[in-house]
Design a protein around this motif. Structure first.
Motif, short mmCIF file in Angstrom:
data_model
loop_
_atom_site.label_atom_id
_atom_site.label_comp_id
_atom_site.label_asym_id
_atom_site.label_seq_id
_atom_site.Cartn_x
_atom_site.Cartn_y
_atom_site.Cartn_z
N ASP A 32 4.28 8.48 -32.53
CA ASP A 32 4.53 9.69 -33.32
C ASP A 32 4.15 9.50 -34.79
O ASP A 32 4.16 10.46 -35.56
N GLN A 51 5.01 15.15 -31.55
CA GLN A 51 4.46 16.00 -32.62
C GLN A 51 3.73 17.21 -32.01
O GLN A 51 2.94 17.04 -31.09
N PHE B 15 -2.99 21.39 -45.10
CA PHE B 15 -2.83 20.68 -43.84
C PHE B 15 -3.64 21.33 -42.72
O PHE B 15 -3.93 20.72 -41.71
N MET B 51 -6.03 12.71 -45.78
CA MET B 51 -4.59 12.97 -45.74
C MET B 51 -3.91 12.52 -47.03
O MET B 51 -2.98 13.17 -47.49
N ARG B 101 6.96 13.10 -43.61
CA ARG B 101 7.35 12.03 -42.67
C ARG B 101 7.74 12.63 -41.33
O ARG B 101 7.45 12.06 -40.28
N GLU B 102 8.41 13.78 -41.37
CA GLU B 102 8.79 14.44 -40.12
C GLU B 102 7.56 14.83 -39.30
O GLU B 102 7.63 14.95 -38.09
N MET B 103 6.45 15.05 -39.99
CA MET B 103 5.21 15.38 -39.28
C MET B 103 4.49 14.13 -38.76
O MET B 103 3.45 14.24 -38.12
N GLY B 104 5.04 12.97 -39.06
CA GLY B 104 4.43 11.74 -38.57
C GLY B 104 3.52 11.07 -39.59
O GLY B 104 2.86 10.08 -39.30
N PHE B 105 3.51 11.62 -40.81
CA PHE B 105 2.73 10.98 -41.90
C PHE B 105 3.68 10.07 -42.69
O PHE B 105 4.86 9.99 -42.39
N ALA B 107 3.73 6.78 -43.10
CA ALA B 107 4.15 5.51 -42.49
C ALA B 107 3.79 4.33 -43.39
O ALA B 107 4.11 3.19 -43.09
N MET B 109 0.74 3.34 -43.99
CA MET B 109 -0.38 2.61 -43.36
C MET B 109 -1.73 3.14 -43.76
O MET B 109 -2.76 2.58 -43.35
N GLY B 110 -1.76 4.21 -44.53
CA GLY B 110 -3.02 4.84 -44.88
C GLY B 110 -3.98 3.93 -45.62
O GLY B 110 -5.06 3.60 -45.12
#
Lengths: 112, 139
Positions: A32, A51, B15, B51, B101-105, B107, B109-110
């Motif tokens: 996710d 997601q 987005f 992103m 973060r809730e959208m999965g971004f 982390a 790691m970018g």
């Protein structure tokens, strides 16, 4: 194995991207966190995620995935469905946990 | 092969179109019969860069230059800049807002993904003076 065969076998609901049902499934991936998926998901995989927003399509296109399965009863946004139809990447729905589905997928397409 | 250059505009907080420049680049490289592994590396870096600009930057640009021996990918924005680049490069460190973060971004790691997937990586930033990331991929 193609996406359609898996969809039938696991009784997955098709939410969008039907024209991609003949895509071949070579592998699987669960995640996710989008950067993790972007960095590691294998080509031709079927991706299990909670997601449902439309950025998942860019990931699936860039990683050349076979399909996306939205698990746990989550659903895709309308924009996500539209983009999946445009890109021809199936979005499938699974009402229960990713754990159970991953186990069943592993039994069908799993490899070392 | 002659040098091929393309520029894509990246809109702040957009987005909806995020990732489209990377998909175009991927299709372009595919049409040039580029090695699929190299295409994937460039695509990962392009997407992470897009992103970053969408989430953190202001208006931005993604430039790609395809030469015979190498591909250059530059991503720049006029956003708030990065105060501590060393920390920003650490895996898992992120300043992304909770809603992202809730959208999965977010982390963290970018930037590490971009460094790992390119052959040469540079980043330049200063508070309130935007950010410029440059990557080179050898063919």
């Amino acid at each position: 194995m193609i996406v359609k065969e898996l969809t039938d076998q696991l009784e997955l609901q098709i939410a969008a991207g039907e024209k991609g049902l003949s895509r071949e499934v070579l592998d699987g991936y669960c995640g996710d966190l989008l950067s993790d998926v972007m960095g590691r998901a294998p080509e031709g995989c079927i991706w299990l995620t909670v997601q449902g927003h439309q950025n998942i399509l860019a990931i699936a296109v860039l990683r050349e995935m076979a399909a996306i399965i939205i698990v746990g009863g989550h659903t895709p946004d309308e924009d996500t469905r539209q983009k999946a139809d445009e890109e021809g990447i199936p979005i499938l729905l699974w009402p229960k946990s990713a754990f159970e589905l991953a186990g069943r997928l592993w039994a069908i397409i799993g490899k070392k | 092969m002659s040098v091929l250059k393309k520029t894509f505009h990246i809109n702040k907080k957009d987005f909806i179109h995020a990732g489209e420049a990377s998909i175009k680049i991927k299709n372009l490289l595919k049409s040039l019969n580029t090695d699929p592994k190299l295409i994937r590396r460039v695509a990962v870096c392009g997407y992470e860069g897009e992103m970053n600009v969408v989430m953190h930057g202001g208006e931005g640009f993604l430039n790609i230059q395809i030469n015979t021996g190498k591909i250059l990918l530059n991503i720049s924005d006029d956003g708030p800049g990065i105060e501590d680049i060393e920390r920003a490069m650490e895996k898992g460190f992120s300043t992304a807002l909770d809603k992202y973060r809730e959208m999965g971004f977010g982390a963290g790691m970018g930037l590490p993904n971009m460094k790992e997937n390119s052959d040469h990586f540079t980043i330049e930033s200063e508070k309130n003076r935007g950010t410029r990331v440059g990557m080179v991929f050898f063919r």
